[in-house]
Design a protein around this motif. Sequence first.
Motif, PDB file in Angstrom:
ATOM      1  N   GLY A 102     -11.145   9.784  -7.647  1.00 19.84           N
ATOM      2  CA  GLY A 102      -9.877  10.426  -6.040  1.00 19.84           C
ATOM      3  C   GLY A 102      -8.922   9.585  -6.299  1.00 19.84           C
ATOM      4  O   GLY A 102      -8.125   8.694  -4.893  1.00 19.84           O
ATOM      5  N   VAL A 103      -8.667   8.676  -7.382  1.00 16.08           N
ATOM      6  CA  VAL A 103      -7.763   7.881  -7.259  1.00 16.08           C
ATOM      7  C   VAL A 103      -6.928   8.151  -8.313  1.00 16.08           C
ATOM      8  O   VAL A 103      -6.248   8.980  -8.975  1.00 16.08           O
ATOM      9  CB  VAL A 103      -7.697   6.402  -8.226  1.00 16.08           C
ATOM     10  N   GLU A 104      -5.375   7.887  -7.456  1.00 13.84           N
ATOM     11  CA  GLU A 104      -3.992   8.477  -7.914  1.00 13.84           C
ATOM     12  C   GLU A 104      -3.571   7.774  -8.583  1.00 13.84           C
ATOM     13  O   GLU A 104      -2.763   6.866  -8.838  1.00 13.84           O
ATOM     14  CB  GLU A 104      -3.265   8.826  -6.641  1.00 13.84           C
ATOM     15  N   GLY A 113      -7.490  -1.124  -0.077  1.00 15.68           N
ATOM     16  CA  GLY A 113      -6.239  -0.101   0.315  1.00 15.68           C
ATOM     17  C   GLY A 113      -5.466   0.119  -0.116  1.00 15.68           C
ATOM     18  O   GLY A 113      -4.344   0.468  -0.174  1.00 15.68           O
ATOM     19  N   ILE A 114      -5.831   0.352  -1.786  1.00 10.19           N
ATOM     20  CA  ILE A 114      -4.813   0.767  -2.886  1.00 10.19           C
ATOM     21  C   ILE A 114      -5.219   2.351  -3.374  1.00 10.19           C
ATOM     22  O   ILE A 114      -6.489   2.692  -3.378  1.00 10.19           O
ATOM     23  CB  ILE A 114      -5.084  -0.255  -4.154  1.00 10.19           C
ATOM     24  N   GLY A 115      -4.537   3.866  -3.427  1.00 12.37           N
ATOM     25  CA  GLY A 115      -4.814   4.492  -3.468  1.00 12.37           C
ATOM     26  C   GLY A 115      -4.002   5.530  -4.515  1.00 12.37           C
ATOM     27  O   GLY A 115      -4.343   6.305  -4.956  1.00 12.37           O
ATOM     28  N   ALA A 116      -2.705   5.152  -4.170  1.00 11.96           N
ATOM     29  CA  ALA A 116      -1.588   4.995  -5.638  1.00 11.96           C
ATOM     30  C   ALA A 116      -1.462   4.111  -6.807  1.00 11.96           C
ATOM     31  O   ALA A 116      -2.066   2.816  -6.369  1.00 11.96           O
ATOM     32  CB  ALA A 116      -0.544   6.029  -5.288  1.00 11.96           C
ATOM     33  N   ALA A 154     -13.176   2.453  -8.842  1.00  9.51           N
ATOM     34  CA  ALA A 154     -11.769   3.522  -7.532  1.00  9.51           C
ATOM     35  C   ALA A 154     -12.685   3.093  -5.982  1.00  9.51           C
ATOM     36  O   ALA A 154     -11.699   2.798  -5.395  1.00  9.51           O
ATOM     37  CB  ALA A 154     -12.707   4.314  -8.290  1.00  9.51           C
ATOM     38  N   PRO A 200       0.529  -1.374   0.310  1.00 16.42           N
ATOM     39  CA  PRO A 200       0.012   0.164   0.205  1.00 16.42           C
ATOM     40  C   PRO A 200       0.766   1.211   0.170  1.00 16.42           C
ATOM     41  O   PRO A 200      -0.044   2.369   0.115  1.00 16.42           O
ATOM     42  CB  PRO A 200      -0.311  -0.154   1.203  1.00 16.42           C
ATOM     43  N   ARG A 243     -10.174   1.459  -3.046  1.00 15.20           N
ATOM     44  CA  ARG A 243     -10.335   1.808  -1.971  1.00 15.20           C
ATOM     45  C   ARG A 243     -10.529   0.831  -1.109  1.00 15.20           C
ATOM     46  O   ARG A 243     -10.039   0.817   0.524  1.00 15.20           O
ATOM     47  CB  ARG A 243     -11.020   3.171  -1.740  1.00 15.20           C
TER      48      ARG A 243
END
Length: 238
Positions: free
Chosen positions: A205-207, A184-187, A177, A85, A181
């Motif tokens: 909202g995903v980087e 647990g993955i944001g980028a 997205a 993560p 989330r």
Amino acid sequence: LARLLPAVVVAPAVPYAVAHAEARGLLSVAAEAVLAYPSAAATGLRRVAETALPMQDAPEARLVAFRAPDAGVEHLAIVVGTPDPARPTLVRVHSECFTGDLLGSLRCDCGPQLRGAVRRMAEEGCGVLLYLAQEGRGIGLVNKLRAYALQDRGLDTLDANCALGWGADERNFVIAAVMLRELGIGAVRLLTNNPDKVAALAACGVEVVERVEHAFAPNGVNDAYLATKARRFGHLLD
């Protein structure tokens, strides 16, 4: 929403039943509510099942199923290895394609994209492939087959979809997205040739730290299909 053409809702107009329904606001639905439903359903996605799933190209993989509480459609995540993560994860957002993924159809490049993504994730040690139940850019399998029939008469992919009454792309990437989330993955490093997919995930909202090329050569049957992707959908295939 049901992907049925034509579509209609019918109820018997018995006077007392009509009065009963009107009193409870059951005879009309605001257009805004209908249009908002796909995103509302997507935000309610939750994990409903998970299992180890060794694959031919990725022995260390697991399958995670997601479903909204009020829907029977499942979206799947193939998690290869153990993504960290704290680091951008290699991610492929793949819409299901029965004809290409399962039957090996030469009309599209979906099968090679699916298997190629899993192989690459295994080679890199980890990754996540989101397998979304959005056949035919969101119009469903039967309507995709209808669009194929129109393409056989000379229309391209985009015009065939529009001739059936659909938009060029009916997919909803809020689904992806929410799944990321929940994992647990944001980028992400997004494995795609589609700039619109990058923009859609970013808007949710995903980087997206990198777009990773994911192109496959034409096979002699899908040449026009790929050309349409590049010319009319803006895919980066060169």
